[in-house]
Design an enzyme around this catalytic site. Structure first.
Site, PDB file in Angstrom:
ATOM      1  CG  LEU A 100      57.357  56.467  91.400  1.00 29.37           C
ATOM      2  CD1 LEU A 100      57.889  56.634  89.977  1.00 29.37           C
ATOM      3  CD2 LEU A 100      55.925  55.954  91.375  1.00 29.37           C
ATOM      4  CG  ASP A 101      57.370  50.145  95.104  1.00 31.52           C
ATOM      5  OD1 ASP A 101      57.286  50.873  96.107  1.00 31.52           O
ATOM      6  OD2 ASP A 101      56.596  49.192  94.876  1.00 31.52           O
ATOM      7  CB  THR A 102      63.787  50.198  94.012  1.00 31.29           C
ATOM      8  OG1 THR A 102      64.100  50.831  95.261  1.00 31.29           O
ATOM      9  CG2 THR A 102      65.071  49.996  93.215  1.00 31.29           C
ATOM     10  CB  THR A 144      57.656  51.460  90.139  1.00 30.13           C
ATOM     11  OG1 THR A 144      57.119  50.375  90.884  1.00 30.13           O
ATOM     12  CG2 THR A 144      56.536  52.095  89.316  1.00 30.13           C
ATOM     13  CG  HIS A 158      55.772  46.909  98.094  1.00 31.54           C
ATOM     14  ND1 HIS A 158      56.524  45.846  98.556  1.00 31.54           N
ATOM     15  CD2 HIS A 158      56.666  47.846  97.683  1.00 31.54           C
ATOM     16  CE1 HIS A 158      57.807  46.125  98.429  1.00 31.54           C
ATOM     17  NE2 HIS A 158      57.913  47.332  97.903  1.00 31.54           N
TER      18      HIS A 158
END
Length: 223
Positions: free
Chosen positions: A59-61, A63, A157
């Site tokens: 997961l993105d930082t 999110t 992303h």
């Protein structure tokens, strides 16, 4: 003394083979070049085995939400296979700036990661990797929309760039839209894995995302 690992977040699911955590926004899954806390700091708290744990996906930082961690090698391979064959299902919630013209749709735009001296980002480009996202409007305010997103592909992303390309960037997206003190309004809402007779979990919206969701008609479930 080495720094203490961050406290474990709520566990959405736990067995002897798999743990699914509710990852907080702002915490990267891996340590960056400058160091700092990350999800992997929790691994010694989750298992004392010499091998593992392992992240089953990313997961993105910024999110928050469902993140699966394998405690054994076999469930790791099974989860990787499930993501590759799309028998695993991830659903996201996003609050976006703007109002789509229809209630459902599909975004099919290739994505390319590019680097400059200022850093890297992901752009829509004909030479990029195929990427597709389906979306559905769950609620709206005058100027924002609450969307359910399902990523058919798992590009870096992807949800953020696809939403921005449609003219409705995710609220709080400092890279592809406009920064917000409340942070990125993107939640890995649910995760289904075809393991252990089927695992399905949901993550609640983080506190900073809730006012924007309420404006779009969301109501928290009764305690």
């Amino acid at each position: 003394m080495p720094p203490s690992p961050p406290a474990l977040p709520p566990l959405l699911y736990q067995s002897s083979h798999v743990v699914i955590v509710d990852k907080p926004a702002g915490l990267p899954v891996h340590t960056g070049p400058g160091g700092g806390a990350c999800v992997e700091d929790w691994f010694p708290l989750l298992s004392r085995r010499k091998d593992g744990p392992w992240l089953a996906h990313r997961l993105d930082t910024d999110t928050s939400g469902c993140l699966a961690i394998a405690l054994r090698k076999q469930p790791l391979l099974a989860m990787q296979q499930a993501f590759a064959t799309k028998t695993a299902r991830k659903t996201y919630w996003a609050v976006v700036d703007g109002v789509p013209h229809t209630q459902t749709g599909r975004i099919d735009l290739p994505l390319l990661k590019t680097s400059t001296r200022a850093g890297w980002s992901v752009q829509v480009a004909a030479t990029g990797a195929p990427a597709a996202t389906t979306w559905r409007v769950l609620g709206q305010s005058a100027h924002t929309s609450w969307l359910e997103l399902e990523l058919e592909t798992g590009r870096t992303h992807q949800a953020r760039v696809h939403c921005a390309a449609m003219g409705w960037p995710i609220v709080g997206d400092a890279l592809y839209g406009t920064a917000s003190p409340a942070g990125l309004h993107l939640l890995a809402r649910s995760l289904h894995l075809p393991l252990e007779n089927g695992i399905t979990v949901t993550a609640p919206p983080r506190t900073g995302m809730q006012p924007a969701l309420r404006a779009c008609g969301w109501q928290p479930s009764p305690a």
